[in-house]
Design a protein around this motif. Structure first.
Motif, PDB file in Angstrom:
ATOM      1  N   GLU A 115       0.836  -1.208   0.000  1.00 33.54           N
ATOM      2  CA  GLU A 115       0.000   0.000   0.000  1.00 33.54           C
ATOM      3  C   GLU A 115       0.869   1.256   0.000  1.00 33.54           C
ATOM      4  OE1 GLU A 115      -3.468   2.318  -0.009  1.00 33.54           O
ATOM      5  OE2 GLU A 115      -3.078   0.217  -0.511  1.00 33.54           O
ATOM      6  N   TRP A 116       1.960   1.225   0.762  1.00 32.87           N
ATOM      7  CA  TRP A 116       2.892   2.356   0.763  1.00 32.87           C
ATOM      8  C   TRP A 116       3.472   2.569  -0.627  1.00 32.87           C
ATOM      9  CZ3 TRP A 116       8.222   2.783  -0.106  1.00 32.87           C
ATOM     10  CH2 TRP A 116       8.823   3.965   0.328  1.00 32.87           C
ATOM     11  N   LEU A 117       3.851   1.498  -1.292  1.00 31.81           N
ATOM     12  CA  LEU A 117       4.384   1.602  -2.651  1.00 31.81           C
ATOM     13  C   LEU A 117       3.340   2.166  -3.612  1.00 31.81           C
ATOM     14  CD1 LEU A 117       6.358  -1.755  -2.824  1.00 31.81           C
ATOM     15  CD2 LEU A 117       7.355   0.522  -3.109  1.00 31.81           C
ATOM     16  N   ARG A 118       2.104   1.717  -3.453  1.00 30.80           N
ATOM     17  CA  ARG A 118       1.041   2.225  -4.331  1.00 30.80           C
ATOM     18  C   ARG A 118       0.883   3.731  -4.161  1.00 30.80           C
ATOM     19  NH1 ARG A 118      -4.122   3.629  -4.390  1.00 30.80           N
ATOM     20  NH2 ARG A 118      -4.337   3.371  -2.131  1.00 30.80           N
ATOM     21  N   ASN A 119       0.936   4.204  -2.919  1.00 28.83           N
ATOM     22  CA  ASN A 119       0.814   5.638  -2.680  1.00 28.83           C
ATOM     23  C   ASN A 119       2.042   6.400  -3.163  1.00 28.83           C
ATOM     24  OD1 ASN A 119      -1.716   5.433  -1.453  1.00 28.83           O
ATOM     25  ND2 ASN A 119      -0.839   5.033   0.564  1.00 28.83           N
ATOM     26  N   GLN A 120       3.225   5.813  -3.006  1.00 27.89           N
ATOM     27  CA  GLN A 120       4.451   6.489  -3.411  1.00 27.89           C
ATOM     28  C   GLN A 120       4.577   6.619  -4.924  1.00 27.89           C
ATOM     29  OE1 GLN A 120       5.591   7.924  -0.286  1.00 27.89           O
ATOM     30  NE2 GLN A 120       7.484   7.621  -1.430  1.00 27.89           N
ATOM     31  N   ASP A 124       3.300   6.456 -11.754  1.00 20.54           N
ATOM     32  CA  ASP A 124       4.551   5.972 -12.331  1.00 20.54           C
ATOM     33  C   ASP A 124       4.265   4.659 -13.063  1.00 20.54           C
ATOM     34  OD1 ASP A 124       7.042   4.946 -12.952  1.00 20.54           O
ATOM     35  OD2 ASP A 124       7.937   5.404 -11.003  1.00 20.54           O
ATOM     36  N   GLU A 125       3.977   4.759 -14.342  1.00 20.08           N
ATOM     37  CA  GLU A 125       3.563   3.578 -15.090  1.00 20.08           C
ATOM     38  C   GLU A 125       4.714   2.613 -15.363  1.00 20.08           C
ATOM     39  OE1 GLU A 125       0.602   2.353 -15.579  1.00 20.08           O
ATOM     40  OE2 GLU A 125      -0.034   4.074 -14.392  1.00 20.08           O
ATOM     41  N   ALA A 126       5.951   3.028 -15.075  1.00 18.38           N
ATOM     42  CA  ALA A 126       7.070   2.095 -15.195  1.00 18.38           C
ATOM     43  C   ALA A 126       7.078   1.105 -14.033  1.00 18.38           C
ATOM     44  CB  ALA A 126       8.391   2.865 -15.245  1.00 18.38           C
ATOM     45  N   LEU A 127       6.651   1.543 -12.855  1.00 20.16           N
ATOM     46  CA  LEU A 127       6.718   0.696 -11.668  1.00 20.16           C
ATOM     47  C   LEU A 127       5.369   0.147 -11.229  1.00 20.16           C
ATOM     48  CD1 LEU A 127       8.795  -0.405  -9.622  1.00 20.16           C
ATOM     49  CD2 LEU A 127       8.204   1.526  -8.134  1.00 20.16           C
ATOM     50  N   MET A 128       4.275   0.848 -11.554  1.00 17.76           N
ATOM     51  CA  MET A 128       2.967   0.440 -11.033  1.00 17.76           C
ATOM     52  C   MET A 128       2.537  -0.967 -11.460  1.00 17.76           C
ATOM     53  SD  MET A 128       1.727   2.284  -8.751  1.00 17.76           S
ATOM     54  CE  MET A 128       0.091   1.555  -8.729  1.00 17.76           C
ATOM     55  N   PRO A 129       2.878  -1.456 -12.670  1.00 14.94           N
ATOM     56  CA  PRO A 129       2.514  -2.846 -12.979  1.00 14.94           C
ATOM     57  C   PRO A 129       3.119  -3.832 -11.979  1.00 14.94           C
ATOM     58  CG  PRO A 129       3.046  -1.689 -14.992  1.00 14.94           C
ATOM     59  CD  PRO A 129       3.413  -0.763 -13.857  1.00 14.94           C
ATOM     60  N   ALA A 130       4.368  -3.599 -11.563  1.00 12.70           N
ATOM     61  CA  ALA A 130       4.987  -4.482 -10.577  1.00 12.70           C
ATOM     62  C   ALA A 130       4.300  -4.348  -9.227  1.00 12.70           C
ATOM     63  CB  ALA A 130       6.477  -4.152 -10.449  1.00 12.70           C
ATOM     64  N   LEU A 147      10.954  -5.376  -3.816  1.00 17.17           N
ATOM     65  CA  LEU A 147      10.413  -4.491  -4.845  1.00 17.17           C
ATOM     66  C   LEU A 147      10.669  -3.036  -4.484  1.00 17.17           C
ATOM     67  CD1 LEU A 147       8.855  -3.817  -7.387  1.00 17.17           C
ATOM     68  CD2 LEU A 147       6.724  -4.052  -6.080  1.00 17.17           C
ATOM     69  N   ALA A 148      10.483  -2.681  -3.213  1.00 18.09           N
ATOM     70  CA  ALA A 148      10.687  -1.291  -2.802  1.00 18.09           C
ATOM     71  C   ALA A 148      12.124  -0.844  -3.035  1.00 18.09           C
ATOM     72  CB  ALA A 148      10.318  -1.127  -1.326  1.00 18.09           C
ATOM     73  N   ALA A 149      13.078  -1.756  -2.891  1.00 24.25           N
ATOM     74  CA  ALA A 149      14.485  -1.427  -3.082  1.00 24.25           C
ATOM     75  C   ALA A 149      14.926  -1.529  -4.536  1.00 24.25           C
ATOM     76  CB  ALA A 149      15.355  -2.341  -2.218  1.00 24.25           C
ATOM     77  N   SER A 150      14.187  -2.245  -5.362  1.00 25.62           N
ATOM     78  CA  SER A 150      14.673  -2.544  -6.711  1.00 25.62           C
ATOM     79  C   SER A 150      14.791  -1.331  -7.633  1.00 25.62           C
ATOM     80  CB  SER A 150      13.789  -3.625  -7.363  1.00 25.62           C
ATOM     81  OG  SER A 150      12.470  -3.143  -7.567  1.00 25.62           O
ATOM     82  N   PRO A 151      13.994  -0.255  -7.488  1.00 25.04           N
ATOM     83  CA  PRO A 151      14.190   0.889  -8.396  1.00 25.04           C
ATOM     84  C   PRO A 151      15.457   1.687  -8.101  1.00 25.04           C
ATOM     85  CG  PRO A 151      11.971   0.885  -7.448  1.00 25.04           C
ATOM     86  CD  PRO A 151      12.778  -0.086  -6.667  1.00 25.04           C
ATOM     87  N   THR A 152      16.079   1.472  -6.955  1.00 28.68           N
ATOM     88  CA  THR A 152      17.297   2.204  -6.619  1.00 28.68           C
ATOM     89  C   THR A 152      18.475   1.645  -7.406  1.00 28.68           C
ATOM     90  OG1 THR A 152      18.073   0.773  -4.812  1.00 28.68           O
ATOM     91  CG2 THR A 152      16.383   2.420  -4.272  1.00 28.68           C
ATOM     92  N   GLN A 153      19.601   2.352  -7.315  1.00 30.16           N
ATOM     93  CA  GLN A 153      20.829   1.866  -7.934  1.00 30.16           C
ATOM     94  C   GLN A 153      21.682   1.060  -6.952  1.00 30.16           C
ATOM     95  OE1 GLN A 153      22.934   4.825 -10.394  1.00 30.16           O
ATOM     96  NE2 GLN A 153      21.094   6.099 -10.303  1.00 30.16           N
TER      97      GLN A 153
END
Length: 236
Positions: A115-120, A124-130, A147-153
């Motif tokens: 739910e936190w990810l959905r709100n954040q 963002d259509e690049a991440l929302m499908p995941a 998943l929360a950590a995966s968009p970082t470098q």
């Protein structure tokens, strides 16, 4: 002779890992003791040294061999878009939780982080499908954290360091609430855990799927006892 320094993690990625490790992240980790409250009641954990030893064992025996090893694989699966592997990892977490209390924790924290990810990441259509895929699993906390950590470098090792330190902070706070330990004792326990976390992260990252384990019978017994413990502070 000047030695080259490793490339620093970009500030945005570093801050994202700090955010995910923070006790302020609204996932409810503070409400669980993961067997510690029961261990204090039933296994004679009565001192700073005993609590520190017990948490170090939990770090190496349950976290490094189980959830941290799974997160190492899940980060890669999310980054590759390998949803089949994500589901396999999520199912492994669900099937290896040995008590209803431990399963409740991973499901509740997984839903809260989804739910936190959905709100954040709304819009963002690049991440929302995941994120939508995560929410439909239903999610477990280690898979949601990956998943929360995966968009970082961040590297997998850096993700594991952040996850393990967040776990350690929650566990030390649980100890301080459950018994007569002062803040200084809590900081000494946290220092012991922090010193051990890099080795635990390296071990976790080195494990293959076939080497991952969820075998900690005493922890399962303590968790089951906590579910019916007469007086308790933490959720079951």
């Amino acid at each position: 002779m000047r030695l080259d320094r490793p490339t620093p993690l970009p500030a945005a990625s570093f801050l994202q890992l700090m955010w995910l490790a923070s006790p302020a992240l609204p996932v409810g980790g503070f409400s669980y003791s993961e067997g510690l409250e029961s261990a204090i009641e039933n296994a004679s954990l009565a001192s700073e040294a005993a609590v520190g030893d017990w948490l170090l064992d939990q770090l190496h025996i349950t976290q490094a061999r189980g959830d941290m090893a799974l997160i190492a694989k899940a980060v890669g699966a999310w980054r590759r878009g390998d949803m089949e592997h994500v589901k396999e990892l999520n199912d492994w977490v669900l099937h290896t939780r040995e008590t209803s209390e431990l399963r409740l924790q991973t499901e509740q924290m997984g839903r809260s982080l989804a739910e936190w990810l959905r709100n954040q990441y709304q819009g963002d259509e690049a991440l929302m499908p995941a994120v939508r895929h995560l929410a439909a699993l239903p999610p477990t906390y280690p898979v949601a954290f990956a998943l929360a950590a995966s968009p970082t470098q961040a590297s997998v090792r850096e993700v594991l360091l952040a996850y393990a330190f967040g776990w350690a902070e929650n566990m030390v706070q649980a100890a301080l609430k459950s018994m007569q330990l002062g803040q200084s004792a809590g900081q000494r326990i946290l220092a012991r855990l922090a010193a051990a976390i890099p080795l635990a992260a390296d071990h976790a990252a080195s494990l293959m799927d076939s080497e991952r384990q969820a075998f900690s019978p005493m922890l399962a017994i303590l968790s089951a006892q906590h579910e019916v413990q007469y007086s308790r502070l933490f959720r079951s």
